[in-house]
Design a protein around this motif. Structure first.
Motif, PDB file in Angstrom:
ATOM      1  N   ASN A   1       0.836  -1.211   0.000  1.00 33.44           N
ATOM      2  CA  ASN A   1       0.000   0.000   0.000  1.00 33.44           C
ATOM      3  C   ASN A   1       0.863   1.250   0.000  1.00 33.44           C
ATOM      4  O   ASN A   1       1.929   1.261   0.608  1.00 33.44           O
ATOM      5  CB  ASN A   1      -0.910   0.022   1.227  1.00 33.44           C
ATOM      6  N   ILE A   2       0.389   2.258  -0.673  1.00 31.35           N
ATOM      7  CA  ILE A   2       1.095   3.538  -0.673  1.00 31.35           C
ATOM      8  C   ILE A   2       0.144   4.590  -0.117  1.00 31.35           C
ATOM      9  O   ILE A   2      -0.974   4.750  -0.626  1.00 31.35           O
ATOM     10  CB  ILE A   2       1.528   3.937  -2.106  1.00 31.35           C
ATOM     11  N   VAL A   3       0.577   5.235   0.945  1.00 32.34           N
ATOM     12  CA  VAL A   3      -0.242   6.299   1.545  1.00 32.34           C
ATOM     13  C   VAL A   3       0.485   7.615   1.306  1.00 32.34           C
ATOM     14  O   VAL A   3       1.646   7.774   1.708  1.00 32.34           O
ATOM     15  CB  VAL A   3      -0.450   6.048   3.057  1.00 32.34           C
ATOM     16  N   GLY A   4      -0.173   8.525   0.631  1.00 34.45           N
ATOM     17  CA  GLY A   4       0.450   9.803   0.288  1.00 34.45           C
ATOM     18  C   GLY A   4       0.596  10.719   1.491  1.00 34.45           C
ATOM     19  O   GLY A   4       0.220  10.372   2.616  1.00 34.45           O
ATOM     20  N   GLU A   5       1.115  11.892   1.227  1.00 35.98           N
ATOM     21  CA  GLU A   5       1.354  12.850   2.311  1.00 35.98           C
ATOM     22  C   GLU A   5       0.046  13.408   2.871  1.00 35.98           C
ATOM     23  O   GLU A   5      -0.923  13.554   2.139  1.00 35.98           O
ATOM     24  CB  GLU A   5       2.229  14.004   1.792  1.00 35.98           C
ATOM     25  N   ARG A   6       0.066  13.681   4.160  1.00 38.77           N
ATOM     26  CA  ARG A   6      -1.034  14.352   4.886  1.00 38.77           C
ATOM     27  C   ARG A   6      -2.380  13.611   4.812  1.00 38.77           C
ATOM     28  O   ARG A   6      -3.434  14.220   4.786  1.00 38.77           O
ATOM     29  CB  ARG A   6      -1.201  15.802   4.384  1.00 38.77           C
ATOM     30  N   CYS A   7      -2.339  12.301   4.761  1.00 39.69           N
ATOM     31  CA  CYS A   7      -3.596  11.528   4.758  1.00 39.69           C
ATOM     32  C   CYS A   7      -4.016  11.215   6.186  1.00 39.69           C
ATOM     33  O   CYS A   7      -3.163  11.046   7.059  1.00 39.69           O
ATOM     34  CB  CYS A   7      -3.406  10.221   3.996  1.00 39.69           C
TER      35      CYS A   7
END
Lengths: 177, 516
Positions: free
Chosen positions: A90-96
């Protein structure tokens, strides 16, 4: 390089990340926790679960993202939370901000997304930039989700090629940083 | 970051496009107008036609329909919404939280269901439910009850109009079957059709004169419907838009539980919840040869495919970059060249033989300014890429499969690998990349399943008033490869994959440097 802690299982954790209740957080390996990421594992749990946050392998958390176990109700004086399970690649982007109950594998969450309490994201999904997934919403596999409820919220079909793309990207992101 | 998207798009041209451009001398026209440009991730590869197929060039069929809320699979063809307990907010489309409470206060003893939106402040309360039933059914019944007058009127008008149209048709085509027409307006027939006093005027009109029916008078009919509408109270209801806007204003002011004034717009809770729409799993076939290109597992929550011919698993992946994971320069000077690295990766486990070509002089449709001209130089035309190892399980095999231009210095492993690729380091140390290109004059660098080719872009003509220039780079690829084990098992007739296609990259806007 000194800003990072590297564990024997291949996890890279920024020293600037804020991880609370680490005894209740399980990370399988090869994950990257960037700076200012907040993993809040020290919340009061309802039910019999012992771990509050479970993360699979090859997960990447971008700067400033927050993972908090979802609220499941009031237990008198304090709010009770349920566990959150995050799959692999999984890739979680910035400020999530993640308050989901479950996130499957091969999920891409772009920057500035909010996943509401007890939402469930199945495998092979892409949550586009700035999306707000409302509480308790279930996103089926191969979904391309975008927008804000009441305004422009949309769940479309995602091509099945993304299963391969997301897995490769997650692996590469871990080794490239 | 542009996740999942590639630098290059693939030209998908239909048979009609190819036929239209056959004999066309200008290749530019074919590339720019001969089809649609699609992302590689959105394409299938047809093993029989040996072509990329976009969704537009495929036939699809529904393999399964399911509700993402309750996991139920629906087999019936005409069902598009969940018929069980999954309801969504009519205002924002979010999931509704459902609470059930026993209600023994009145004569009826049963349960009352309260549904509240998890995102906005919408709430709805059902009447007392005596018999167990699915929530969608309960709501449908309530809807029918609330709109019974409305529905009855619409039903009445539509039936009466049908009768009238039929009669006009008969009159127009000279079919003298008045007795048959009469049956349409026979009072007993109308009674059995459910026409009651609500449509009394219309029934009366029908009964009054058959001749009147036969002579169709639009103005008169409109007037009749208007009269009928004015008599019927359900048209007093505000429009749905008005109700929704009112509801939002209630949300903003803080509460939706205010007392309803007589004649005011109904409370939010009067709007009924909606049944959740079903999701589908689709299979795709090539429109031309009918080969199956994607066949999903019937289990809606499985991500497996029984058959999948995705272009991304077969076609080489192309990308443009500068050195060291950087972007290429976005400044260009007249009669000076910009060096760009073209990276090609082989997704197959077997070797891939590539023949590359481009249009040497770009103008017209490929540049934002039609009076400008750009020359492209590809130092090498034929490349063979090795097969990709099975998906790397450890970091070492992952890093080996990454082309050098993408390596960074952010992690230990990437930094070490960058240092190990000594040839690359030598070139990178060179200040003038032009001379490095001359030295190699072929492949810039190559790995197990990838190679890097230098690409030279020279601005040869530009009007003085142009400050910025957008460049589209077209490439033609001719590819030949053996079949992988997976492909052999899928029963293909051919022993090799041979295909050619056009691909294009939007290189973005270059600032034109005034220095000469």
């Amino acid at each position: 390089m000194t800003d990072w802690i590297e564990t024997s299982t291949g996890n890279r954790i920024s020293r600037k990340a804020e991880i609370t209740g680490s005894d209740r957080i399980l990370i399988r390996g090869n994950c990257t926790i960037s700076e200012d990421v907040k993993l809040q594992g020290d919340v009061p749990l309802g039910g019999s679960s012992k771990g509050s946050i479970t993360i699979g392998k090859y997960c990447y958390f971008g700067k400033g993202s927050v993972v908090v176990p979802p609220r499941i109700g009031d237990g008198g004086e304090e709010t009770l939370h349920g566990p959150v399970e995050i799959g692999s690649y999984n890739i979680v982007g910035e400020r999530c901000k993640i308050r989901s109950a479950s996130i499957g594998s091969r999920v891409l969450i772009e920057e500035d997304c909010t996943l509401g309490d007890l939402s469930i994201i199945y495998d092979c999904c892409v949550i586009r930039r700035g999306t707000v997934v409302p509480p308790r919403m279930i996103i089926p596999p191969y979904s391309d989700v975008s927008g804000v409820p009441g305004e422009n919220f949309l769940v479309e079909e995602l091509p099945n090629s993304y299963k391969h793309i997301l897995q490769t990207d997650a692996k590469r992101l871990h080794v490239l940083g | 970051m542009n996740w999942g998207s590639s630098d290059f798009k693939v030209l998908c041209s239909s048979e009609e496009n190819v036929r239209q451009f056959t004999g066309e001398t200008s290749t530019d026209n074919f590339i720019t107008k001969g089809g649609a440009w699609r992302e590689l991730a959105e394409l299938f590869f047809c093993p029989e036609c040996h072509e990329c197929k976009s969704y537009d060039q495929c036939q699809f069929s529904v393999e399964s329909k399911f509700c993402s809320g309750c996991f139920s699979v629906f087999e019936k063809k005409n069902v598009t919404k969940c018929t069980k307990n999954c309801v969504i907010c009519p205002m924002c489309g979010c999931t509704l939280a459902i609470n059930a409470k026993d209600d023994n206060s009145g004569d009826k003893k049963g349960k009352v269901f309260t549904m509240s939106c998890t995102f906005c402040s919408y709430a709805y309360k059902t009447d007392i439910v005596i018999k167990p039933a699915f929530l969608t059914k309960i709501i449908r019944q309530t809807n029918d009850d609330q709109n019974s007058d409305h529905l009855q009127f619409i039903d009445t008008v539509s039936r009466a109009l049908e009768v009238e149209i039929e009669a006009v048709k008969k009159a127009k085509y000279g079919d003298d079957r008045k007795s048959e027409v009469a049956t349409f307006v026979d009072p007993n027939t109308l009674k059995t059709m459910g026409l009651s006093t609500a449509s009394g005027a219309l029934v009366q009109e029908n009964q009054d004169g058959l001749e009147r029916l036969l002579s169709f008078n639009e103005k008169e009919d409109i007037e009749l419907v208007r009269t009928q509408m004015s008599k019927t109270s359900m048209f007093d209801c505000p429009s749905r838009d008005a109700v929704i806007s009112q509801a939002y204003s209630v949300f903003r002011t803080g509460s939706c539980s205010g007392k309803e004034k007589p004649g005011a717009i109904p409370k939010v809770s009067h709007i009924l919840p909606l049944a959740k729409k079903l999701h589908t799993r689709l299979s795709y076939r090539c429109d031309q040869c009918k080969s199956i290109l994607a066949l999903p597992d019937k289990n809606p929550f499985s991500t497996k495919y029984k058959i999948k011919w995705n272009a991304i698993d077969i076609l080489p992946r192309l990308s443009l970059s500068g050195r060291n994971h950087g972007d290429y320069p976005k400044e260009i000077t007249l009669n000076h060249s910009v060096n760009v690295l073209l990276t090609i990766e082989n997704p197959l486990s077997v070797p891939l033989h590539l023949t590359l070509a481009t249009i040497p002089t770009l103008d017209g449709g490929f540049l934002s300014n039609h009076e400008s001209s750009v020359q492209i130089t590809l130092p090498i035309a034929k490349v063979t890429l090795g097969g990709k190892e099975t998906d790397g399980k450890d970091e070492t095999s992952v890093i080996k499969s990454i082309p050098t231009p993408f390596l960074t210095e952010k992690t230990k492993i990437s930094k070490t690998e960058l240092a190990l690729r000594s040839d690359y380091q030598t070139i990178a140390a060179s200040k003038d990349i032009d001379s490095s290109f001359d030295l190699y004059d072929s492949l810039y660098e190559s790995g197990d399943n990838w190679c890097v080719i230098p690409l030279n872009i020279l601005l040869s003509r530009v009007p003085e008033y142009v400050r910025e220039l957008n460049i589209m780079l077209p490439l033609h690829l001719c590819v030949e490869s053996d079949l992988t084990d997976v492909h052999k098992f899928s029963g293909l007739h051919d022993s090799k994959l041979n295909y050619k296609y056009w691909t294009i990259s939007d290189m973005g806007t270059f600032v034109i440097n005034s220095k000469k």
